[in-house]
Write a protein that holds these residues in place. Structure first.
Motif, mmCIF file in Angstrom:
data_model
loop_
_atom_site.group_PDB
_atom_site.id
_atom_site.type_symbol
_atom_site.label_atom_id
_atom_site.label_comp_id
_atom_site.label_asym_id
_atom_site.label_seq_id
_atom_site.Cartn_x
_atom_site.Cartn_y
_atom_site.Cartn_z
ATOM 1 N N PRO A 7 5.223 -0.912 -7.119
ATOM 2 C CA PRO A 7 3.792 -0.281 -7.423
ATOM 3 C C PRO A 7 3.404 0.084 -6.133
ATOM 4 O O PRO A 7 3.701 -0.499 -4.965
ATOM 5 C CB PRO A 7 2.987 -1.706 -7.864
ATOM 6 N N SER A 8 2.556 1.114 -6.186
ATOM 7 C CA SER A 8 1.867 1.694 -5.069
ATOM 8 C C SER A 8 0.817 0.903 -4.768
ATOM 9 O O SER A 8 0.160 0.077 -5.341
ATOM 10 C CB SER A 8 1.238 3.116 -5.495
ATOM 11 N N ASN A 9 0.519 0.656 -3.097
ATOM 12 C CA ASN A 9 -0.463 0.010 -2.701
ATOM 13 C C ASN A 9 -0.437 -1.549 -3.125
ATOM 14 O O ASN A 9 -1.248 -2.238 -3.377
ATOM 15 C CB ASN A 9 -1.998 0.400 -3.273
ATOM 16 N N MET A 10 0.861 -2.039 -2.565
ATOM 17 C CA MET A 10 1.343 -3.406 -2.899
ATOM 18 C C MET A 10 0.242 -4.484 -2.341
ATOM 19 O O MET A 10 0.176 -5.615 -2.792
ATOM 20 C CB MET A 10 2.665 -3.983 -2.227
ATOM 21 N N ASN A 11 -0.579 -4.249 -1.250
ATOM 22 C CA ASN A 11 -1.305 -5.092 -0.764
ATOM 23 C C ASN A 11 -3.053 -5.107 -1.604
ATOM 24 O O ASN A 11 -3.548 -5.851 -1.273
ATOM 25 C CB ASN A 11 -1.584 -4.872 0.796
ATOM 26 N N LEU A 16 -4.225 -1.075 -11.323
ATOM 27 C CA LEU A 16 -4.296 0.074 -12.289
ATOM 28 C C LEU A 16 -3.010 0.384 -12.730
ATOM 29 O O LEU A 16 -2.269 0.611 -12.017
ATOM 30 C CB LEU A 16 -4.853 1.197 -11.301
ATOM 31 N N ILE A 17 -2.986 0.666 -13.976
ATOM 32 C CA ILE A 17 -1.880 0.901 -14.799
ATOM 33 C C ILE A 17 -2.366 2.068 -15.547
ATOM 34 O O ILE A 17 -3.208 2.178 -16.320
ATOM 35 C CB ILE A 17 -1.223 -0.223 -15.846
ATOM 36 N N VAL A 18 -1.433 3.228 -15.316
ATOM 37 C CA VAL A 18 -1.936 4.533 -15.749
ATOM 38 C C VAL A 18 -0.765 4.708 -16.784
ATOM 39 O O VAL A 18 0.493 4.893 -16.481
ATOM 40 C CB VAL A 18 -1.496 5.742 -14.696
ATOM 41 N N LEU A 104 -4.278 9.734 -7.545
ATOM 42 C CA LEU A 104 -4.655 8.382 -8.094
ATOM 43 C C LEU A 104 -4.023 7.142 -7.130
ATOM 44 O O LEU A 104 -4.683 6.160 -7.260
ATOM 45 C CB LEU A 104 -4.119 8.168 -9.367
ATOM 46 N N ARG A 105 -2.888 7.553 -6.919
ATOM 47 C CA ARG A 105 -2.476 6.379 -5.869
ATOM 48 C C ARG A 105 -3.049 6.015 -4.699
ATOM 49 O O ARG A 105 -3.193 5.233 -4.077
ATOM 50 C CB ARG A 105 -0.788 7.013 -5.331
ATOM 51 N N GLU A 106 -3.603 7.343 -4.258
ATOM 52 C CA GLU A 106 -4.461 7.275 -2.937
ATOM 53 C C GLU A 106 -6.031 6.623 -3.250
ATOM 54 O O GLU A 106 -6.647 6.503 -2.288
ATOM 55 C CB GLU A 106 -4.685 8.540 -2.394
ATOM 56 N N ALA A 107 -6.061 6.525 -4.399
ATOM 57 C CA ALA A 107 -7.441 5.586 -4.636
ATOM 58 C C ALA A 107 -7.747 4.054 -4.177
ATOM 59 O O ALA A 107 -8.393 3.587 -4.168
ATOM 60 C CB ALA A 107 -7.839 5.747 -6.152
ATOM 61 N N GLY A 108 -6.462 3.726 -3.839
ATOM 62 C CA GLY A 108 -6.103 2.344 -3.290
ATOM 63 C C GLY A 108 -6.012 1.133 -4.003
ATOM 64 O O GLY A 108 -5.970 0.207 -3.657
ATOM 65 N N GLN A 179 7.184 -5.787 -12.948
ATOM 66 C CA GLN A 179 7.031 -5.181 -11.630
ATOM 67 C C GLN A 179 5.723 -5.835 -10.746
ATOM 68 O O GLN A 179 6.014 -5.774 -9.772
ATOM 69 C CB GLN A 179 6.510 -3.744 -12.198
ATOM 70 N N TYR A 180 5.014 -6.445 -11.396
ATOM 71 C CA TYR A 180 3.930 -7.149 -10.723
ATOM 72 C C TYR A 180 4.338 -8.604 -10.594
ATOM 73 O O TYR A 180 3.681 -9.184 -9.579
ATOM 74 C CB TYR A 180 2.610 -6.957 -11.454
ATOM 75 N N GLU A 181 5.440 -9.026 -10.938
ATOM 76 C CA GLU A 181 5.815 -10.365 -10.757
ATOM 77 C C GLU A 181 4.451 -11.387 -11.006
ATOM 78 O O GLU A 181 4.582 -12.490 -10.490
ATOM 79 C CB GLU A 181 6.402 -10.581 -9.432
ATOM 80 N N LEU A 182 3.952 -11.391 -12.087
ATOM 81 C CA LEU A 182 2.891 -12.024 -12.655
ATOM 82 C C LEU A 182 2.659 -12.152 -13.978
ATOM 83 O O LEU A 182 2.275 -11.383 -14.697
ATOM 84 C CB LEU A 182 1.555 -11.452 -12.118
ATOM 85 N N GLU A 183 3.528 -13.387 -14.475
ATOM 86 C CA GLU A 183 3.378 -13.615 -15.917
ATOM 87 C C GLU A 183 1.889 -13.797 -16.154
ATOM 88 O O GLU A 183 1.586 -13.592 -17.484
ATOM 89 C CB GLU A 183 4.153 -14.542 -16.023
ATOM 90 N N GLU A 184 1.169 -14.472 -15.221
ATOM 91 C CA GLU A 184 -0.187 -14.875 -15.652
ATOM 92 C C GLU A 184 -1.309 -13.373 -15.858
ATOM 93 O O GLU A 184 -2.250 -13.507 -16.366
ATOM 94 C CB GLU A 184 -0.818 -15.639 -14.521
#
Length: 188
Positions: A7-11, A16-18, A104-108, A179-184
């Motif tokens: 994903p863009s902006n990993m930190n 945001l899922i487009v 959109l990626r640059e939106a942070g 991709q987000y490695e977040l089942e929660e």
């Protein structure tokens, strides 16, 4: 197994899922379904078009790059406002040009794109049967010609639209969670 992407902006802390693709690919239906599944905000890029842009598209005329610029800027500003409030979002957005996806990626926000792709016949059939939408079905050729294929971009998950919506939604949920490695992420 879905290919591992980034994903863009990993930190970033706001997701945001487009859900992107040409008109008639099912992006609004899928984005709304996924927003309901995750309990996130649902946004439709069409809601950010000016009345003059809507009228132009309804008359069968495609938008120019100059006409798209304030539309994309308004979406980005809205997303940044949502991010400040820690509101995760699903956005239905055509994303035909890489420059707009980059904005959109640059939106942070921590951003993933789900690219809905399908054959022209299937999409044209959907457009011809759709009612109550301002986009003229005759614009499909223009949209396909404008589409800059995002399949090789590192934060894009391509999905084929041939399957039923529920199947595509399941594929998208699996991809998002991996991709987000977040089942929660899933609240249901």
């Amino acid at each position: 197994m879905i290919q591992r992407l980034a994903p863009s902006n990993m930190n970033a802390t706001t997701y945001l899922i487009v859900v992107m693709g040409v008109s008639g690919s099912g992006k609004s239906s899928l984005a709304r379904s996924l927003a309901d599944h995750y309990g996130y905000c649902y946004l439709d890029g069409d809601d950010f078009h000016s009345e003059s842009s809507r009228a132009r598209m309804a008359s069968g005329q495609p938008l120019t790059d100059e006409m798209r610029a304030p539309w994309v800027a308004a979406i980005c500003q809205h997303l940044q406002d949502r991010a400040r409030r820690q509101q995760h979002c699903f956005l239905a957005f055509s994303g035909l040009k890489k420059i707009h996806r980059n904005q959109l990626r640059e939106a942070g926000l921590k951003t993933l794109f789900i690219f809905l792709r399908g054959d022209k016949h299937t999409i044209q059939d959907r457009l011809n049967r759709r009612t109550g939408h301002f986009m003229a079905p005759a614009l499909l050729d223009s949209q396909l010609a404008t589409l800059e294929d995002p399949s090789m971009e590192t934060d894009v998950i391509p999905l084929d639209i041939a399957a039923p919506l529920a199947t595509i939604a399941d594929q998208a949920i699996q991809a998002i969670n991996e991709q987000y490695e977040l089942e929660e992420l899933a609240i249901k």
